[in-house]
Design a protein around this motif. Structure first.
Motif, short mmCIF file in Angstrom:
data_model
loop_
_atom_site.label_atom_id
_atom_site.label_comp_id
_atom_site.label_asym_id
_atom_site.label_seq_id
_atom_site.Cartn_x
_atom_site.Cartn_y
_atom_site.Cartn_z
N UNK A 1 0.81 -1.21 0.00
CA UNK A 1 0.00 0.00 0.00
C UNK A 1 0.84 1.26 0.00
N UNK B 1 7.95 16.62 -12.86
CA UNK B 1 7.76 15.19 -12.71
C UNK B 1 6.28 14.83 -12.65
N UNK C 1 2.06 16.57 -11.81
CA UNK C 1 1.11 17.57 -11.31
C UNK C 1 0.81 17.40 -9.84
N UNK C 2 0.87 16.18 -9.38
CA UNK C 2 0.26 15.84 -8.09
C UNK C 2 0.89 16.60 -6.92
N UNK D 1 5.93 16.01 -18.80
CA UNK D 1 5.82 15.40 -17.47
C UNK D 1 6.68 14.14 -17.37
N UNK D 2 6.95 13.78 -16.10
CA UNK D 2 7.60 12.50 -15.86
C UNK D 2 9.10 12.50 -16.09
N UNK E 1 -5.52 -0.09 -5.37
CA UNK E 1 -4.17 -0.63 -5.23
C UNK E 1 -3.34 -0.42 -6.50
N UNK F 1 -1.30 1.13 -9.84
CA UNK F 1 -0.42 2.15 -10.39
C UNK F 1 -0.98 2.53 -11.77
N UNK G 1 -0.60 4.98 -15.20
CA UNK G 1 0.26 5.86 -16.00
C UNK G 1 -0.57 6.57 -17.06
N UNK H 1 0.50 9.73 -20.27
CA UNK H 1 1.64 10.50 -20.75
C UNK H 1 1.59 11.94 -20.27
N UNK I 1 -1.27 15.23 -18.68
CA UNK I 1 -2.58 15.84 -18.41
C UNK I 1 -3.12 16.62 -19.58
N UNK I 2 -2.22 17.17 -20.37
CA UNK I 2 -2.61 18.21 -21.32
C UNK I 2 -3.62 17.73 -22.36
N UNK J 1 -11.35 15.42 -18.95
CA UNK J 1 -10.53 15.79 -17.79
C UNK J 1 -11.22 15.36 -16.50
N UNK K 1 -7.82 9.13 -11.53
CA UNK K 1 -6.50 9.33 -10.92
C UNK K 1 -6.60 9.49 -9.41
N UNK L 1 -3.87 4.10 -6.39
CA UNK L 1 -2.83 4.21 -5.37
C UNK L 1 -1.76 5.20 -5.78
N UNK L 2 -1.37 5.16 -7.05
CA UNK L 2 -0.24 5.96 -7.51
C UNK L 2 -0.45 6.38 -8.96
N UNK L 3 -0.71 7.69 -9.18
CA UNK L 3 -0.82 8.18 -10.56
C UNK L 3 0.55 8.65 -11.04
N UNK L 4 0.93 8.22 -12.21
CA UNK L 4 2.26 8.53 -12.76
C UNK L 4 2.12 9.12 -14.16
N UNK L 5 3.11 9.95 -14.53
CA UNK L 5 3.05 10.67 -15.80
C UNK L 5 4.30 10.43 -16.63
N UNK M 1 3.09 -2.12 -13.88
CA UNK M 1 2.07 -1.06 -13.93
C UNK M 1 0.73 -1.76 -14.12
N UNK M 2 -0.35 -1.15 -13.55
CA UNK M 2 -1.65 -1.81 -13.59
C UNK M 2 -2.63 -1.22 -14.58
#
Lengths: 263, 263
Positions: free
Chosen positions: A36, A158, A160-161, A183-184, B152, B154, B156, B158, B160-161, B168, B175, B179-183, B198-199
């Motif tokens: 988690x 990296x 927005x969050x 991003x990223x 739970x 993850x 991803x 690319x 937000x834009x 949106x 998002x 558990x974890x938003x990634x960009x 990644x899920x």
């Protein structure tokens, strides 16, 4: 101490990066249970093992130097030389299999960042910056590119969050003013400024062990890195950073972050 | 045609990836003028040269096959076999020096995606998926991981834009639930689903040459990839895609995207 004397520390720092990289590569993409808490095991073992090993090497070589890192309590912060180490910057990239994470190693001399390394062990790529010598990428000299205005700039952040409340509004003003918001990037994006592929980075939530190693890489490539007020970064900085290759872009970004509206 | 027969096309597609990769590596990080239009020269030469060369090879080997790509007009879309090629997916990463861009190569058989390749020429990394064989990463079998719920997962995406208006809002619901938003994943993130790191991926603005090559990589690793309504992707899809390793995560994501609120 003249600038050329820092060369000894650059070579030493590269050795630390090798040591950390060997450890991180062993953990990267190794099978593990989903937890988690994103920062939990087995990232902590990777972090802790790399930082412990680097601290041992520093203590054995320069017992009078101070050390500040992510995982253990700082020692001798009042020493003439203090090492700033973040063995695993970009933990969330690391645990999701993305290779842009890195080891950051910096050296402060009387509070001034004089050596910095951004090392990417999964990519075999390393930026090295030291006062008195130009920033190098895998041994070859690099430099920032000119950029005439924010409207022409490539911006990286990296995620927005991390931007909340007024910081989000400030960041939104900047991202809407640039040519291309991306991003990223993790610490990789700072190397891309030094190499002249990116013009601007705006981030928050940086600790001294994150931002100090970046400063010599950016500055000795011809760029600037400050807090959001334009002041030099110090142990007391609030974690908001702006890095730019061109001073015009840096100045325009500061103006927008501080509430001035785009023309 | 039985599934094993697609193996011939997998090997052929890997050859196309080699060809495209050699061309992209030649252009990546080569010096060039900054231009107002991110997609302008010299990216266009890299794109066009790689696609032209792939089209020549396809035409010489399978003259009866169709081809649909980014840079030139489609040919023989009504053929039994149609190649979907995107020589440079992640153009903005490419022009900013970030190595996560890739070449996407897919094959449709009577409209069904049966072969897919995600090739990262700057990293020397390749995911290959084909009906009748498990997805492979650099030759080694990989598979998705189980994930019991969206909370739970993850995620991803690319950038937000690309999300605007209702999209949106839909993305924001998702998002905030993970558990974890990634960009900043580009096509690399789809490979990371196939490899079990990644899920979930939620994106918009995909064309058929982008999404068709991804489907066999995801599906033959045990995952799912559809549009936002949950329907299979077709030439007529609207460009909104959802890819997931676990069907429970896929179902929860669809529910949120379509307006249901998180419990």
């Amino acid at each position: 101490m003249n600038d050329a004397a820092y060369g000894e520390f650059v070579a030493f720092a590269e050795g630390l990066a090798e040591t950390s990289g060997e450890i991180l590569r062993r953990y990267f993409r190794a099978p593990f249970e989903i937890d988690d808490k994103p920062d939990a095991s087995p990232v902590t073992p990777a972090d802790r093992e790399a930082e412990s090993r680097m601290r041992e090497i520093i203590a054995a070589t320069y017992p009078e130097h101070g050390v500040c890192g992510e995982e253990f309590a700082p020692v001798r912060l009042d020493a003439e030389f203090v090492w700033m180490i973040d063995p695993l910057d970009g933990t969330k990239s690391f645990i999701t299999g993305k290779p842009l994470f890195g080891t950051l190693i910096g050296l402060l001399h009387r509070g001034r960042p004089v050596v910095g390394i951004i090392d990417h062990p999964a990519l075999g790529e390393r930026w090295v910056g030291g006062v008195g010598q130009p920033t190098a990428f895998n041994g070859a000299r690099v430099g920032v590119r000119a950029c005439v205005s924010l409207a022409k700039a490539v911006l990286y952040t990296t995620t927005y969050e991390t931007f909340e409340g007024a910081d989000r509004e400030a960041f939104d003003r900047a991202r809407k003013a640039v040519r291309l918001p991306m991003y990223g990037g993790d610490c990789y994006a700072y190397g891309l400024i030094a190499s002249g592929f990116v013009d601007l980075i705006i981030e928050t939530d940086h600790g001294p062990d994150d931002f100090f190693p970046l400063v010599p890489v950016i500055e000795n490539a011809g760029g600037l890195m400050t807090d959001w007020s334009g002041a030099a970064l110090t142990m007391e900085s609030d974690g908001r950073v702006v890095a730019a290759g061109d001073e015009k872009v840096h100045a325009e970004a500061l103006a927008l972050l501080n509430g001035e509206h785009a023309p």
